[in-house]
Motif scaffolding. Sequence first.
Motif, PDB file in Angstrom:
ATOM      1  N   MET A   1      17.467   4.928  -4.438  1.00 47.61           N
ATOM      2  CA  MET A   1      16.610   3.769  -4.206  1.00 47.61           C
ATOM      3  C   MET A   1      16.597   3.365  -2.723  1.00 47.61           C
ATOM      4  N   GLN A   2      17.752   3.461  -2.055  1.00 51.48           N
ATOM      5  CA  GLN A   2      17.832   3.096  -0.646  1.00 51.48           C
ATOM      6  C   GLN A   2      16.953   4.003   0.222  1.00 51.48           C
ATOM      7  N   LYS A   3      16.888   5.287  -0.148  1.00 51.07           N
ATOM      8  CA  LYS A   3      16.077   6.225   0.612  1.00 51.07           C
ATOM      9  C   LYS A   3      14.586   5.917   0.433  1.00 51.07           C
ATOM     10  N   ILE A   4      14.209   5.524  -0.782  1.00 52.03           N
ATOM     11  CA  ILE A   4      12.810   5.154  -1.031  1.00 52.03           C
ATOM     12  C   ILE A   4      12.450   3.916  -0.217  1.00 52.03           C
ATOM     13  N   LYS A   5      13.368   2.930  -0.190  1.00 51.25           N
ATOM     14  CA  LYS A   5      13.124   1.715   0.582  1.00 51.25           C
ATOM     15  C   LYS A   5      12.991   2.023   2.068  1.00 51.25           C
ATOM     16  N   ALA A   6      13.841   2.918   2.570  1.00 50.57           N
ATOM     17  CA  ALA A   6      13.796   3.268   3.985  1.00 50.57           C
ATOM     18  C   ALA A   6      12.473   3.947   4.346  1.00 50.57           C
ATOM     19  N   LEU A   7      12.020   4.871   3.497  1.00 49.23           N
ATOM     20  CA  LEU A   7      10.760   5.563   3.750  1.00 49.23           C
ATOM     21  C   LEU A   7       9.583   4.599   3.604  1.00 49.23           C
ATOM     22  N   PHE A   8       9.664   3.722   2.627  1.00 54.90           N
ATOM     23  CA  PHE A   8       8.633   2.703   2.420  1.00 54.90           C
ATOM     24  C   PHE A   8       8.521   1.805   3.652  1.00 54.90           C
ATOM     25  N   ARG A   9       9.665   1.345   4.156  1.00 52.96           N
ATOM     26  CA  ARG A   9       9.685   0.478   5.331  1.00 52.96           C
ATOM     27  C   ARG A   9       9.111   1.204   6.547  1.00 52.96           C
ATOM     28  N   LYS A  10       9.442   2.465   6.700  1.00 53.27           N
ATOM     29  CA  LYS A  10       8.941   3.256   7.829  1.00 53.27           C
ATOM     30  C   LYS A  10       7.418   3.358   7.786  1.00 53.27           C
ATOM     31  N   GLU A  11       6.867   3.628   6.594  1.00 52.17           N
ATOM     32  CA  GLU A  11       5.418   3.777   6.460  1.00 52.17           C
ATOM     33  C   GLU A  11       4.702   2.453   6.711  1.00 52.17           C
ATOM     34  N   ILE A  12       5.266   1.363   6.218  1.00 51.24           N
ATOM     35  CA  ILE A  12       4.645   0.053   6.411  1.00 51.24           C
ATOM     36  C   ILE A  12       4.641  -0.327   7.883  1.00 51.24           C
ATOM     37  N   LEU A  13       5.768  -0.103   8.569  1.00 54.73           N
ATOM     38  CA  LEU A  13       5.846  -0.430   9.988  1.00 54.73           C
ATOM     39  C   LEU A  13       4.865   0.404  10.804  1.00 54.73           C
ATOM     40  N   GLN A  14       4.746   1.673  10.470  1.00 53.41           N
ATOM     41  CA  GLN A  14       3.793   2.536  11.175  1.00 53.41           C
ATOM     42  C   GLN A  14       2.361   2.069  10.954  1.00 53.41           C
ATOM     43  N   ASN A  15       2.087   1.640   9.736  1.00 58.49           N
ATOM     44  CA  ASN A  15       0.728   1.226   9.388  1.00 58.49           C
ATOM     45  C   ASN A  15       0.345  -0.081  10.068  1.00 58.49           C
ATOM     46  N   PHE A  16       1.280  -1.030  10.120  1.00 55.16           N
ATOM     47  CA  PHE A  16       0.944  -2.359  10.633  1.00 55.16           C
ATOM     48  C   PHE A  16       1.393  -2.582  12.077  1.00 55.16           C
ATOM     49  N   ASN A  17       1.951  -1.551  12.705  1.00 57.39           N
ATOM     50  CA  ASN A  17       2.254  -1.643  14.133  1.00 57.39           C
ATOM     51  C   ASN A  17       1.033  -1.325  14.980  1.00 57.39           C
ATOM     52  N   THR A  18      -0.031  -0.894  14.318  1.00 61.21           N
ATOM     53  CA  THR A  18      -1.290  -0.592  15.006  1.00 61.21           C
ATOM     54  C   THR A  18      -2.399  -1.472  14.418  1.00 61.21           C
ATOM     55  N   PRO A  19      -3.463  -1.693  15.179  1.00 62.36           N
ATOM     56  CA  PRO A  19      -4.565  -2.529  14.676  1.00 62.36           C
ATOM     57  C   PRO A  19      -5.260  -1.931  13.451  1.00 62.36           C
ATOM     58  N   ILE A  20      -5.098  -0.624  13.222  1.00 56.78           N
ATOM     59  CA  ILE A  20      -5.813   0.034  12.124  1.00 56.78           C
ATOM     60  C   ILE A  20      -5.441  -0.574  10.780  1.00 56.78           C
ATOM     61  N   GLY A  21      -4.143  -0.809  10.576  1.00 59.97           N
ATOM     62  CA  GLY A  21      -3.697  -1.354   9.294  1.00 59.97           C
ATOM     63  C   GLY A  21      -4.339  -2.691   8.982  1.00 59.97           C
ATOM     64  N   TYR A  22      -4.438  -3.553   9.995  1.00 59.77           N
ATOM     65  CA  TYR A  22      -5.036  -4.869   9.801  1.00 59.77           C
ATOM     66  C   TYR A  22      -6.559  -4.776   9.721  1.00 59.77           C
ATOM     67  N   THR A  23      -7.135  -3.846  10.462  1.00 55.92           N
ATOM     68  CA  THR A  23      -8.598  -3.711  10.506  1.00 55.92           C
ATOM     69  C   THR A  23      -9.178  -3.436   9.128  1.00 55.92           C
ATOM     70  N   PHE A  24      -8.563  -2.517   8.381  1.00 58.90           N
ATOM     71  CA  PHE A  24      -9.083  -2.174   7.059  1.00 58.90           C
ATOM     72  C   PHE A  24      -8.993  -3.365   6.101  1.00 58.90           C
ATOM     73  N   ILE A  25      -7.899  -4.114   6.187  1.00 60.74           N
ATOM     74  CA  ILE A  25      -7.743  -5.280   5.319  1.00 60.74           C
ATOM     75  C   ILE A  25      -8.781  -6.340   5.655  1.00 60.74           C
ATOM     76  N   VAL A  26      -8.985  -6.590   6.951  1.00 64.86           N
ATOM     77  CA  VAL A  26      -9.967  -7.595   7.374  1.00 64.86           C
ATOM     78  C   VAL A  26     -11.377  -7.175   6.965  1.00 64.86           C
ATOM     79  N   LEU A  27     -11.710  -5.892   7.155  1.00 60.50           N
ATOM     80  CA  LEU A  27     -13.033  -5.407   6.764  1.00 60.50           C
ATOM     81  C   LEU A  27     -13.254  -5.541   5.268  1.00 60.50           C
ATOM     82  N   PHE A  28     -12.240  -5.166   4.483  1.00 64.59           N
ATOM     83  CA  PHE A  28     -12.345  -5.299   3.033  1.00 64.59           C
ATOM     84  C   PHE A  28     -12.604  -6.745   2.645  1.00 64.59           C
ATOM     85  N   LEU A  29     -11.839  -7.655   3.248  1.00 63.19           N
ATOM     86  CA  LEU A  29     -11.967  -9.078   2.936  1.00 63.19           C
ATOM     87  C   LEU A  29     -13.332  -9.616   3.338  1.00 63.19           C
TER      88      LEU A  29
END
Length: 241
Positions: A1-29
Amino acid sequence: MQKIKALFRKEILQNFNTPIGYTFIVLFLLIESFVFFYGFKNASFWDRNSSEMEVFFMLAPILFLVFIPSIGMRIWSDEKETGTWELLLTLPITEWEIVLGKFLATCFSFIAALICTIFIPLTISVLGDPDWGVIFSGYVGMILLGIAFSSVVLYVSLFVKSQITSFLVGFVSLGIMYLLGIQKLVDILDTEYFGWLGIFSISKHYETFRLGIFDPRSFYFFFSLTAVFLYLSVIHLQKKR
């Protein structure tokens, strides 16, 4: 479970450390909100004089066809383009942990977008008297639809390297699966021979939730579809090791 959490955290940080992650959410909204409240011609919320969210739930799958492949297109491509793909496969982590970590990160992004739309039913409740049962059912359907779409994109994007190709393959794959079983398509093909397509139709099973119906068969369909594509992803990774 700890390894899944670590990989999950890594992917989320990569996604939201750039404007792209927020851009898709804002466009959808923005798109979902604009079409629902203002629509096209005389199809706006104010012209309909109704407190129902049918238009919202009808538009969501179409946006998901673009939105989820946009999120998932980098889930494997980043690993392959940056050269960490081989490193990932040599880490002391199982294939299931890799797949679940990336899958949960993809789901998190579209669920975050859905949470941001909660102001729509809240606004309607101030102006009218909506059926909260149908709204709850519709949101459950959207979550199940998004989870199934994420599992499909996660699998098909394993076979390509570039993000653009990953997006196109994911979009086409989801589009074909969503169109299966649509009555107009079945009528064109020939109901006698192609009526069985409805069994595998994502749109048909999503429709039950949009109408406020909790059909156990639809729950089973979405959970089964998700499990199948996650398993296929695991099998593919096992072959690569």
